[in-house]
Design a protein around this motif. Structure first.
Motif, short mmCIF file in Angstrom:
data_model
loop_
_atom_site.label_atom_id
_atom_site.label_comp_id
_atom_site.label_asym_id
_atom_site.label_seq_id
_atom_site.Cartn_x
_atom_site.Cartn_y
_atom_site.Cartn_z
N GLY A 1 0.81 -1.22 0.00
CA GLY A 1 0.00 0.00 0.00
C GLY A 1 0.83 1.26 0.00
N ASP A 2 2.17 1.09 -0.06
CA ASP A 2 3.09 2.23 -0.11
C ASP A 2 3.65 2.36 -1.52
OD1 ASP A 2 3.04 3.09 2.64
OD2 ASP A 2 4.18 1.28 3.13
N ALA A 3 3.81 3.59 -1.97
CA ALA A 3 4.38 3.84 -3.29
C ALA A 3 5.86 4.19 -3.14
CB ALA A 3 3.64 4.99 -3.98
N GLY A 4 6.65 3.79 -4.14
CA GLY A 4 8.07 4.11 -4.09
C GLY A 4 8.77 3.72 -5.37
N TYR A 5 10.10 3.84 -5.36
CA TYR A 5 10.89 3.46 -6.53
C TYR A 5 12.33 3.19 -6.07
CZ TYR A 5 12.65 8.30 -6.29
OH TYR A 5 13.22 9.47 -5.86
N PHE A 6 13.08 2.52 -6.93
CA PHE A 6 14.50 2.30 -6.69
C PHE A 6 15.28 3.39 -7.42
CE2 PHE A 6 13.05 -2.09 -5.91
CZ PHE A 6 13.72 -2.34 -4.72
N ASP A 7 16.25 4.02 -6.72
CA ASP A 7 17.07 5.01 -7.41
C ASP A 7 18.23 4.29 -8.12
OD1 ASP A 7 19.08 4.44 -5.58
OD2 ASP A 7 19.02 6.40 -4.59
N GLU A 8 19.11 5.07 -8.74
CA GLU A 8 20.18 4.47 -9.55
C GLU A 8 21.17 3.67 -8.71
OE1 GLU A 8 21.21 8.61 -8.27
OE2 GLU A 8 19.49 7.68 -9.27
N SER A 9 21.20 3.90 -7.38
CA SER A 9 22.13 3.15 -6.51
C SER A 9 21.46 1.93 -5.87
CB SER A 9 22.68 4.07 -5.42
OG SER A 9 21.67 4.35 -4.46
N HIS A 10 20.21 1.66 -6.27
CA HIS A 10 19.42 0.55 -5.73
C HIS A 10 18.87 0.81 -4.33
CE1 HIS A 10 20.58 -1.79 -9.20
NE2 HIS A 10 21.86 -1.63 -8.91
N ALA A 11 18.94 2.07 -3.89
CA ALA A 11 18.27 2.44 -2.64
C ALA A 11 16.78 2.56 -2.92
CB ALA A 11 18.82 3.75 -2.10
N LEU A 12 15.97 2.19 -1.94
CA LEU A 12 14.51 2.26 -2.08
C LEU A 12 14.04 3.61 -1.55
CD1 LEU A 12 11.94 0.68 -2.87
CD2 LEU A 12 11.91 -0.29 -0.56
N VAL A 13 13.25 4.29 -2.35
CA VAL A 13 12.74 5.60 -1.97
C VAL A 13 11.22 5.50 -1.80
CG1 VAL A 13 12.51 8.04 -2.61
CG2 VAL A 13 14.59 6.77 -3.21
N LEU A 14 10.74 5.89 -0.64
CA LEU A 14 9.30 5.86 -0.34
C LEU A 14 8.71 7.21 -0.72
CD1 LEU A 14 7.03 4.18 1.11
CD2 LEU A 14 7.68 5.38 3.20
N THR A 15 7.68 7.20 -1.54
CA THR A 15 7.09 8.47 -1.97
C THR A 15 5.78 8.80 -1.25
OG1 THR A 15 6.04 7.34 -3.85
CG2 THR A 15 8.15 8.44 -4.25
N GLU A 16 4.96 7.77 -0.99
CA GLU A 16 3.67 8.08 -0.38
C GLU A 16 2.93 6.82 0.01
OE1 GLU A 16 2.58 11.27 0.52
OE2 GLU A 16 1.31 9.87 1.58
N ARG A 17 2.07 6.97 1.00
CA ARG A 17 1.09 5.93 1.30
C ARG A 17 -0.01 6.09 0.24
NH1 ARG A 17 0.68 1.08 3.31
NH2 ARG A 17 -1.33 0.60 4.22
N ILE A 18 -0.25 5.05 -0.55
CA ILE A 18 -1.13 5.19 -1.71
C ILE A 18 -2.52 5.68 -1.32
CG2 ILE A 18 -2.30 3.90 -3.55
CD1 ILE A 18 0.28 2.20 -3.78
N LYS A 19 -3.05 5.17 -0.21
CA LYS A 19 -4.40 5.59 0.17
C LYS A 19 -4.44 7.03 0.68
CE LYS A 19 -4.33 3.69 4.89
NZ LYS A 19 -4.88 2.67 5.79
N ASP A 20 -3.26 7.60 1.03
CA ASP A 20 -3.21 9.00 1.45
C ASP A 20 -3.09 9.95 0.27
OD1 ASP A 20 -3.43 8.35 4.10
OD2 ASP A 20 -1.29 8.51 4.55
N LEU A 21 -2.65 9.40 -0.88
CA LEU A 21 -2.50 10.23 -2.08
C LEU A 21 -3.86 10.78 -2.47
CD1 LEU A 21 -0.06 10.75 -4.09
CD2 LEU A 21 -1.13 9.04 -5.55
N PHE A 22 -3.93 12.08 -2.74
CA PHE A 22 -5.22 12.63 -3.16
C PHE A 22 -5.08 13.50 -4.40
CE2 PHE A 22 -3.95 15.55 0.38
CZ PHE A 22 -3.82 16.74 -0.34
N LYS A 23 -6.21 13.79 -5.01
CA LYS A 23 -6.23 14.57 -6.24
C LYS A 23 -7.08 15.81 -6.04
CE LYS A 23 -8.25 12.81 -9.93
NZ LYS A 23 -8.48 12.01 -11.16
N THR A 24 -6.52 16.97 -6.40
CA THR A 24 -7.29 18.21 -6.29
C THR A 24 -8.39 18.22 -7.36
OG1 THR A 24 -5.89 19.43 -7.83
CG2 THR A 24 -5.22 19.44 -5.51
N SER A 25 -9.32 19.16 -7.23
CA SER A 25 -10.39 19.26 -8.23
C SER A 25 -9.86 19.67 -9.60
CB SER A 25 -11.47 20.26 -7.75
OG SER A 25 -10.88 21.54 -7.53
#
Length: 602
Positions: free
Chosen positions: A448-472
């Motif tokens: 349920g968490d969003a993230g990605y691997f950077d070029e050094s293979h470190a894991l980067v956490l970007t957001e809790r998916i259910k907390d992500l929201f969209k403006t109008s």
């Protein structure tokens, strides 16, 4: 016996004997009372015999509803000796939550800490058919009101009395213990909905202990740990088990409100914590720097520049530090960093694992510059805690470290972090539908968490998916990124970002009231109470300037356009925070609906 936890206390008692296993404050406040491994084993034996004599079955559940105290460790390991399942309940839980968990796991015995938990347990008992007995840890708590409650000391006496009959039973159970046995069920505190019980077999802990030891090679039995987070939290539970397994001395902090005093008394080499602790320390240090005279402030800034260069540009990358930089750092360490560490209580520090929520890169960089080794990590109840953490060399600030050897992580749909590992839970207890939803068709756990691997293979956490929201306007907003950035400011205590289906982003902000009062005094701003202070136009202008500065790196659509200063903190007692201090957004949206609407009315 084929798992680590069942035989851990016996094996360590044979190895260490009278050496201290753990300690805790004396009841009369006279100091810290140590418990040796031999005494720990004796207590576990007595309690395991008592539990067997009371009819506790193999894989039967008992529940523990208490703030941290050493008896919890005794209870856990006595349960493991019986192949039983200790289930933790946060000490701040309501009667409804206690009833839900006790009924869900069919606990037969409920261990409680003090009078407060005891009174809740008595009410809960009326609604819990499986519950046969309440055991009260605190010897000063009143237990005479019910014939279905006894003191912990009396239960230990029962163990002595039952020794001859119960000892062979417990020994047979321990010998037949299996890695596939359920070790515990961890109920997620949850920001929404009812708790889900993550079923963790012993194999999860066996593997997690080995994986962590493989990564954390700097730890040894000469380290000391301070048990600060609730033992009902998987992070503290798994960490404390690791400490005991490695032979580290553990100091059990009984009152989380007393942590600042406790840490200076015990001066541990290790302590796991959530970011909120370090945010508060950072705020206090920044406040002290701001109040220094110009010369001292200049020295502090030079020290930080030197510490940053030495620790982040050289030590972090495994590069040899030039002699001139090392000499300069040693000077500033003696004059600035060591005194600061002593005030906090971490001058003996080895590592300080930190997880549970984002901690801003600026704060992490600051502490590493000061020689305080904060090890950022990531994990969940469902993964037996750690999935990734900073390696000793080559860690990337802003990431959640690299994935532990033996654990597989992939990035799935919607950038979701997905995990396959022997440390992943078996299922959610009594929840087949939730279990099915938690795993992909090919068997990966969905965090349920969003993230990605950077070029050094470190894991980067970007957001809790259910907390992500969209403006109008159709723009996606990751609130935690902005919340952690604002958390760097010494004037800001708590932040909740608002904006789902709204025209723009707004925020509910809780000021750091002591710092704010000092500022008001310096500006000759008078006020009758905090409500009047936070509404003062000069205060609002000051916050507006600070917020604008903090969010300058964010895109225009991500920035806070309006904010409301609140005159009180978000609390667990008010239901606004989870037991792990995460904000409950749905509760805040409902409770502060008027203030939120006012920010969009104009």
């Amino acid at each position: 016996m084929s798992n680590i936890l069942t035989g851990l206390v016996n094996e360590q008692a044979a190895r260490y004997g009278e050496r201290e296993a753990f300690c805790a404050p004396a009841a009369d406040g006279s100091g810290w009372v140590p418990t040796s491994w031999n005494s720990f084993k004796h207590s576990v034996d007595l309690l395991s015999w008592a539990l067997a004599s009371l009819g506790l079955q193999e894989q039967g559940a008992i529940a523990v509803f208490s703030a941290n105290r050493p008896e919890i460790l005794i209870t856990d390991f006595a349960a493991y000796a019986n192949r039983a399942v200790p289930v933790s309940i946060y000490s701040t839980s309501s009667a409804e939550q206690v009833v839900y968990i006790v009924n869900d796991c069919s606990a037969s015995i409920l261990f409680v800490g003090d009078d407060k938990q005891y009174s809740i347990a008595l009410k809960a008992m009326e609604q819990c058919p499986s519950l046969k007995l309440i055991v009260v840890y605190d010897p000063s708590a009143v237990t005479g009101m019910s014939d279905r409650a006894i003191s912990f000391s009396r239960l230990m006496d029962l163990g002595r009395e039952a020794r001859d009959k119960a000892k062979p039973v417990v020994e047979a159970r321990s010998k037949s213990a299996s890695a596939s046995d359920i070790a515990t069920i961890i109920y997620t505190s949850g920001t929404t909905g009812e708790p889900k019980g993550a079923v963790l077999p012993h194999s999860c802990f066996d593997t997690a202990l080995v994986f962590n030891r493989r990564r954390l090679t700097m730890l040894s039995d000469s380290d000391t740990s301070l048990c600060f987070l609730p033992l009902s939290h998987i992070f503290e539970k798994a960490w404390t088990y690791l400490c005991l397994w490695l032979g580290m001395r553990v100091s059990v902090n009984l009152d989380p409100r007393a942590i600042q005093q406790t840490i200076t008394e015990r001066r541990p080499t290790c302590m796991c914590s959530v970011p909120r602790f370090w945010e508060k320390v950072y705020t206090a240090v920044q406040d002290k720097i701001a109040r220094m005279n110009p010369v001292s402030r200049w020295v502090a800034r030079q020290a930080l520049k030197t510490g940053r260069r030495r620790n982040l540009e050289y030590k972090r990358l495994g590069r040899k530090v030039p002699w001139w930089l090392e000499t300069r750092y040693r000077f500033f360490y003696k004059k600035v960093f060591y005194p600061m560490q002593r005030v906090i209580g971490v001058e003996n520090g080895n590592i300080f694992p930190t997880a549970g929520a984002p901690l801003s890169a600026g704060i992490v960089e600051f502490f590493h510059s000061c020689g305080i080794n904060i090890v950022i990590g990531y994990g969940l109840s469902e993964t037996t805690a750690t999935v990734s953490c900073f390696p000793e060399v080559g860690y990337v600030i802003g990431s959640i470290g690299t994935v532990l050897d033996g654990i597989e992580v992939r990035i799935g749909e919607d950038s979701e972090i997905q995990i396959k590992s022997p440390t992943v839970m078996r299922e959610y207890f009594n929840k087949p539908e939730a279990t099915a939803e938690a795993f992909t068709a090919d068997g990966w756990f969905r965090t349920g968490d969003a993230g990605y691997f950077d070029e050094s293979h470190a894991l980067v956490l970007t957001e809790r998916i259910k907390d992500l929201f969209k403006t109008s306007n159709g723009k996606y907003i990751a609130p935690q990124a902005l919340e952690s950035r604002l958390g760097e400011d010494p004037m800001i205590e708590q932040v909740a970002i608002i904006g789902d289906q709204r025209k723009y982003v707004t925020a509910l902000i809780v000021p750091a009231f002591e710092a704010l009062k000092r500022y008001a005094s310096s500006q000759n701003i008078s006020y009758a109470d905090l409500d009047e202070l936070v509404k003062n136009p000069a205060i609002r202008r000051m916050f507006a300037e600070r917020i604008e500065n903090l969010q300058r790196d964010f895109a225009s659509f991500e920035r806070i356009k309006k904010f409301t200063l609140l005159p009180h903190e978000f609390t667990m007692e008010a239901g606004e925070l989870t037991n792990t201090l995460k904000i409950k957004r749905p509760v805040l949206y409902k409770r502060y609906a008027r203030q939120i609407d006012e920010m969009y009315d104009a």
